[in-house]
Design an enzyme around this catalytic site. Sequence first.
Site, PDB file in Angstrom:
ATOM      1  N   ASP A 295       0.845  -1.197   0.000  1.00  0.00           N
ATOM      2  CA  ASP A 295       0.000   0.000   0.000  1.00  0.00           C
ATOM      3  C   ASP A 295       0.879   1.246   0.000  1.00  0.00           C
ATOM      4  O   ASP A 295       0.974   1.959   1.006  1.00  0.00           O
ATOM      5  CB  ASP A 295      -0.960  -0.039   1.194  1.00  0.00           C
ATOM      6  CG  ASP A 295      -1.976  -1.159   1.054  1.00  0.00           C
ATOM      7  OD1 ASP A 295      -2.372  -1.464  -0.093  1.00  0.00           O
ATOM      8  OD2 ASP A 295      -2.370  -1.745   2.072  1.00  0.00           O
TER       9      ASP A 295
ATOM     10  N   LYS B  87       0.611  -8.109  -2.491  1.00  0.00           N
ATOM     11  CA  LYS B  87      -0.726  -7.687  -2.858  1.00  0.00           C
ATOM     12  C   LYS B  87      -0.665  -6.248  -3.358  1.00  0.00           C
ATOM     13  O   LYS B  87      -0.130  -5.378  -2.685  1.00  0.00           O
ATOM     14  CB  LYS B  87      -1.665  -7.773  -1.658  1.00  0.00           C
ATOM     15  CG  LYS B  87      -3.112  -7.433  -2.014  1.00  0.00           C
ATOM     16  CD  LYS B  87      -4.026  -7.537  -0.822  1.00  0.00           C
ATOM     17  CE  LYS B  87      -4.001  -6.327   0.066  1.00  0.00           C
ATOM     18  NZ  LYS B  87      -4.545  -5.095  -0.532  1.00  0.00           N
TER      19      LYS B  87
ATOM     20  N   ASP C 225      -5.692  -6.695  -5.858  1.00  0.00           N
ATOM     21  CA  ASP C 225      -6.846  -6.485  -4.981  1.00  0.00           C
ATOM     22  C   ASP C 225      -7.632  -5.252  -5.423  1.00  0.00           C
ATOM     23  O   ASP C 225      -7.484  -4.177  -4.860  1.00  0.00           O
ATOM     24  CB  ASP C 225      -6.288  -6.314  -3.553  1.00  0.00           C
ATOM     25  CG  ASP C 225      -7.338  -6.059  -2.505  1.00  0.00           C
ATOM     26  OD1 ASP C 225      -8.518  -6.388  -2.738  1.00  0.00           O
ATOM     27  OD2 ASP C 225      -6.973  -5.535  -1.427  1.00  0.00           O
ATOM     28  N   LEU C 226      -8.463  -5.415  -6.462  1.00  0.00           N
ATOM     29  CA  LEU C 226      -9.219  -4.267  -6.974  1.00  0.00           C
ATOM     30  C   LEU C 226     -10.684  -4.311  -6.562  1.00  0.00           C
ATOM     31  O   LEU C 226     -11.432  -3.365  -6.814  1.00  0.00           O
ATOM     32  CB  LEU C 226      -9.093  -4.184  -8.507  1.00  0.00           C
ATOM     33  CG  LEU C 226      -7.673  -3.969  -9.033  1.00  0.00           C
ATOM     34  CD1 LEU C 226      -7.668  -3.901 -10.556  1.00  0.00           C
ATOM     35  CD2 LEU C 226      -7.052  -2.699  -8.455  1.00  0.00           C
ATOM     36  N   LYS C 227     -11.108  -5.404  -5.974  1.00  0.00           N
ATOM     37  CA  LYS C 227     -12.477  -5.534  -5.430  1.00  0.00           C
ATOM     38  C   LYS C 227     -13.532  -5.005  -6.391  1.00  0.00           C
ATOM     39  O   LYS C 227     -14.272  -4.071  -6.082  1.00  0.00           O
ATOM     40  CB  LYS C 227     -12.601  -4.800  -4.097  1.00  0.00           C
ATOM     41  CG  LYS C 227     -11.641  -5.258  -3.020  1.00  0.00           C
ATOM     42  CD  LYS C 227     -11.942  -4.570  -1.699  1.00  0.00           C
ATOM     43  CE  LYS C 227     -10.964  -4.914  -0.620  1.00  0.00           C
ATOM     44  NZ  LYS C 227      -9.627  -4.319  -0.784  1.00  0.00           N
ATOM     45  N   LEU C 228     -13.619  -5.638  -7.558  1.00  0.00           N
ATOM     46  CA  LEU C 228     -14.574  -5.161  -8.567  1.00  0.00           C
ATOM     47  C   LEU C 228     -16.023  -5.320  -8.098  1.00  0.00           C
ATOM     48  O   LEU C 228     -16.367  -6.299  -7.439  1.00  0.00           O
ATOM     49  CB  LEU C 228     -14.370  -5.935  -9.880  1.00  0.00           C
ATOM     50  CG  LEU C 228     -13.337  -5.334 -10.840  1.00  0.00           C
ATOM     51  CD1 LEU C 228     -11.968  -5.252 -10.241  1.00  0.00           C
ATOM     52  CD2 LEU C 228     -13.302  -6.154 -12.129  1.00  0.00           C
TER      53      LEU C 228
ATOM     54  N   ASP D  75     -19.668  -4.133 -10.074  1.00  0.00           N
ATOM     55  CA  ASP D  75     -20.382  -3.371 -11.100  1.00  0.00           C
ATOM     56  C   ASP D  75     -21.394  -4.307 -11.754  1.00  0.00           C
ATOM     57  O   ASP D  75     -21.573  -5.435 -11.282  1.00  0.00           O
ATOM     58  CB  ASP D  75     -19.374  -2.809 -12.125  1.00  0.00           C
ATOM     59  CG  ASP D  75     -19.874  -1.511 -12.769  1.00  0.00           C
ATOM     60  OD1 ASP D  75     -21.071  -1.420 -13.084  1.00  0.00           O
ATOM     61  OD2 ASP D  75     -19.059  -0.595 -12.964  1.00  0.00           O
TER      62      ASP D  75
ATOM     63  N   PRO E 170     -22.814  -7.131 -14.234  1.00  0.00           N
ATOM     64  CA  PRO E 170     -22.079  -8.329 -14.670  1.00  0.00           C
ATOM     65  C   PRO E 170     -21.252  -8.137 -15.939  1.00  0.00           C
ATOM     66  O   PRO E 170     -20.090  -8.556 -15.992  1.00  0.00           O
ATOM     67  CB  PRO E 170     -23.198  -9.363 -14.873  1.00  0.00           C
ATOM     68  CG  PRO E 170     -24.238  -8.962 -13.880  1.00  0.00           C
ATOM     69  CD  PRO E 170     -24.208  -7.455 -13.860  1.00  0.00           C
TER      70      PRO E 170
ATOM     71  N   THR F 113     -12.913  -6.103   6.536  1.00  0.00           N
ATOM     72  CA  THR F 113     -12.512  -6.233   7.943  1.00  0.00           C
ATOM     73  C   THR F 113     -12.585  -4.891   8.681  1.00  0.00           C
ATOM     74  O   THR F 113     -12.410  -4.830   9.886  1.00  0.00           O
ATOM     75  CB  THR F 113     -11.097  -6.837   8.060  1.00  0.00           C
ATOM     76  OG1 THR F 113     -10.308  -6.345   6.978  1.00  0.00           O
ATOM     77  CG2 THR F 113     -11.132  -8.336   7.989  1.00  0.00           C
TER      78      THR F 113
ATOM     79  N   ARG G  30      -2.667  -8.441  13.078  1.00  0.00           N
ATOM     80  CA  ARG G  30      -1.870  -7.559  13.928  1.00  0.00           C
ATOM     81  C   ARG G  30      -1.162  -8.371  14.986  1.00  0.00           C
ATOM     82  O   ARG G  30      -1.738  -9.304  15.530  1.00  0.00           O
ATOM     83  CB  ARG G  30      -2.767  -6.538  14.657  1.00  0.00           C
ATOM     84  CG  ARG G  30      -3.445  -5.527  13.757  1.00  0.00           C
ATOM     85  CD  ARG G  30      -2.443  -4.543  13.159  1.00  0.00           C
ATOM     86  NE  ARG G  30      -3.093  -3.587  12.288  1.00  0.00           N
ATOM     87  CZ  ARG G  30      -3.362  -3.789  11.005  1.00  0.00           C
ATOM     88  NH1 ARG G  30      -3.034  -4.931  10.428  1.00  0.00           N
ATOM     89  NH2 ARG G  30      -3.949  -2.858  10.279  1.00  0.00           N
TER      90      ARG G  30
ATOM     91  N   GLN H   3      -8.715  -1.003  11.108  1.00  0.00           N
ATOM     92  CA  GLN H   3      -9.331  -2.333  11.074  1.00  0.00           C
ATOM     93  C   GLN H   3     -10.135  -2.555  12.351  1.00  0.00           C
ATOM     94  O   GLN H   3      -9.711  -2.193  13.439  1.00  0.00           O
ATOM     95  CB  GLN H   3      -8.245  -3.417  10.957  1.00  0.00           C
ATOM     96  CG  GLN H   3      -7.375  -3.325   9.719  1.00  0.00           C
ATOM     97  CD  GLN H   3      -8.070  -3.875   8.472  1.00  0.00           C
ATOM     98  OE1 GLN H   3      -9.295  -3.938   8.405  1.00  0.00           O
ATOM     99  NE2 GLN H   3      -7.283  -4.257   7.491  1.00  0.00           N
TER     100      GLN H   3
ATOM    101  N   GLY I 132      -0.192  -5.828   5.887  1.00  0.00           N
ATOM    102  CA  GLY I 132       0.254  -4.563   5.318  1.00  0.00           C
ATOM    103  C   GLY I 132       1.112  -3.770   6.276  1.00  0.00           C
ATOM    104  O   GLY I 132       2.318  -4.023   6.420  1.00  0.00           O
ATOM    105  N   ARG I 133       0.459  -2.840   6.989  1.00  0.00           N
ATOM    106  CA  ARG I 133       1.206  -1.879   7.801  1.00  0.00           C
ATOM    107  C   ARG I 133       2.094  -2.502   8.873  1.00  0.00           C
ATOM    108  O   ARG I 133       3.134  -1.933   9.207  1.00  0.00           O
ATOM    109  CB  ARG I 133       0.222  -0.873   8.415  1.00  0.00           C
ATOM    110  CG  ARG I 133      -0.320   0.093   7.382  1.00  0.00           C
ATOM    111  CD  ARG I 133      -1.575   0.780   7.823  1.00  0.00           C
ATOM    112  NE  ARG I 133      -2.723  -0.116   7.820  1.00  0.00           N
ATOM    113  CZ  ARG I 133      -3.975   0.270   8.048  1.00  0.00           C
ATOM    114  NH1 ARG I 133      -4.230   1.536   8.306  1.00  0.00           N
ATOM    115  NH2 ARG I 133      -4.958  -0.596   8.020  1.00  0.00           N
TER     116      ARG I 133
HETATM  117  O1  C5P Z   1      -2.259  -2.562   6.770  1.00  0.00           O
HETATM  118  P1  C5P Z   1      -3.209  -3.720   6.863  1.00  0.00           P
HETATM  119  O2  C5P Z   1      -2.523  -4.993   7.330  1.00  0.00           O
HETATM  120  O3  C5P Z   1      -4.470  -3.384   7.628  1.00  0.00           O
HETATM  121  O4  C5P Z   1      -3.620  -3.976   5.346  1.00  0.00           O
HETATM  122  C1  C5P Z   1      -4.630  -4.882   4.985  1.00  0.00           C
HETATM  123  C2  C5P Z   1      -4.733  -4.883   3.496  1.00  0.00           C
HETATM  124  O5  C5P Z   1      -5.752  -5.818   3.128  1.00  0.00           O
HETATM  125  C3  C5P Z   1      -5.127  -3.547   2.873  1.00  0.00           C
HETATM  126  O6  C5P Z   1      -4.448  -3.441   1.637  1.00  0.00           O
HETATM  127  C4  C5P Z   1      -6.625  -3.662   2.648  1.00  0.00           C
HETATM  128  O7  C5P Z   1      -7.061  -2.939   1.520  1.00  0.00           O
HETATM  129  C5  C5P Z   1      -6.777  -5.173   2.400  1.00  0.00           C
HETATM  130  N1  C5P Z   1      -8.086  -5.750   2.703  1.00  0.00           N
HETATM  131  C6  C5P Z   1      -8.681  -5.656   3.953  1.00  0.00           C
HETATM  132  N2  C5P Z   1      -9.908  -6.217   4.185  1.00  0.00           N
HETATM  133  C7  C5P Z   1     -10.518  -6.895   3.207  1.00  0.00           C
HETATM  134  C8  C5P Z   1      -9.928  -7.003   1.948  1.00  0.00           C
HETATM  135  C9  C5P Z   1      -8.684  -6.433   1.737  1.00  0.00           C
HETATM  136  O8  C5P Z   1      -8.102  -5.076   4.846  1.00  0.00           O
HETATM  137  N3  C5P Z   1     -11.678  -7.491   3.482  1.00  0.00           N
END
Ligand code: C5P
Length: 234
Positions: free
Chosen positions: A6, A28, A55-58, A60, A62, A118, A180, A189, A209-210
């Site tokens: 990210d 990702k 991870d573009l989570k489409l 729209d 069909p 989440t 975490r 989150q 991620g973070r």
């Molecule tokens: O930084 P963190 O660990 O919270 O990042 C989680 C990653 O997972 C982010 O890129 C977020 O967009 C992605 N994500 C999420 N929950 C979902 C789907 C994807 O947090 N249900």
Amino acid sequence: MYTALDFEDKRQALEFLKENNLNQIPVKVGMELFYKEGPAVIYDLKERGHSIFLDLKLHDIPQTVNRAMKNVASLGVDVVNVHASGGKKMISAAREGLMEGSVNEDCRPLLLAVTQLTSTDQTMLSNELLLPHTVEESVTHLAELSQSGGADGVVCSVKEIKMIKQACGNEFFTITPGIRKSEEDQHDQKRVAAPFEAGRDGTDAIVVGRSITEADDPFHTYQLIKEEFIHGKQ
Ligand code: C5P
């Protein structure tokens, strides 16, 4: 285990991977990076040997999702996703698009559906989305819907792995963000858990991620989280 890149742009993402010796790790790529850099970032990462969850989570109609997925498949990524709330027809259309766009139909990208993010909690579900169900009921329903539409699995929180595997079977894939380490900040989150809990509950992969990208020592933190996910808390 996928590390969420990210970052604002490709330069920062590639520098992060290089400086921290995170060579060829699964990554990702989300909206932030993809909307800035487009397919170029995917080609660069593939060239460096990373497997990629785009991870573009489409979400729209069909036909639009079908055509978009055809293009996404041609990028050669490994995992893609849609929002399950787009409905069964949309999920099936996504799967067809992936098959049409893949060079070889047998190696199309894995199709996942997002049930509830989440970052969504019960208050938001009830008060903002006016859904008269618990988060768990909604997640289970959307997972079953995704499966019937032809998705290979879902993105879900750690708390939901067991009930999804129970409802949809063990082969139905789960990828779990919201990870975490116990002493850490939850950020935005709401439904978070530790790496060992994700492993214990049988998820197929986690997304982090973070916790890694903002760590003082990302390489060491990556190894620790991976170790805890695979082998449990020592
Ligand atoms: O930084 P963190 O660990 O919270 O990042 C989680 C990653 O997972 C982010 O890129 C977020 O967009 C992605 N994500 C999420 N929950 C979902 C789907 C994807 O947090 N249900």
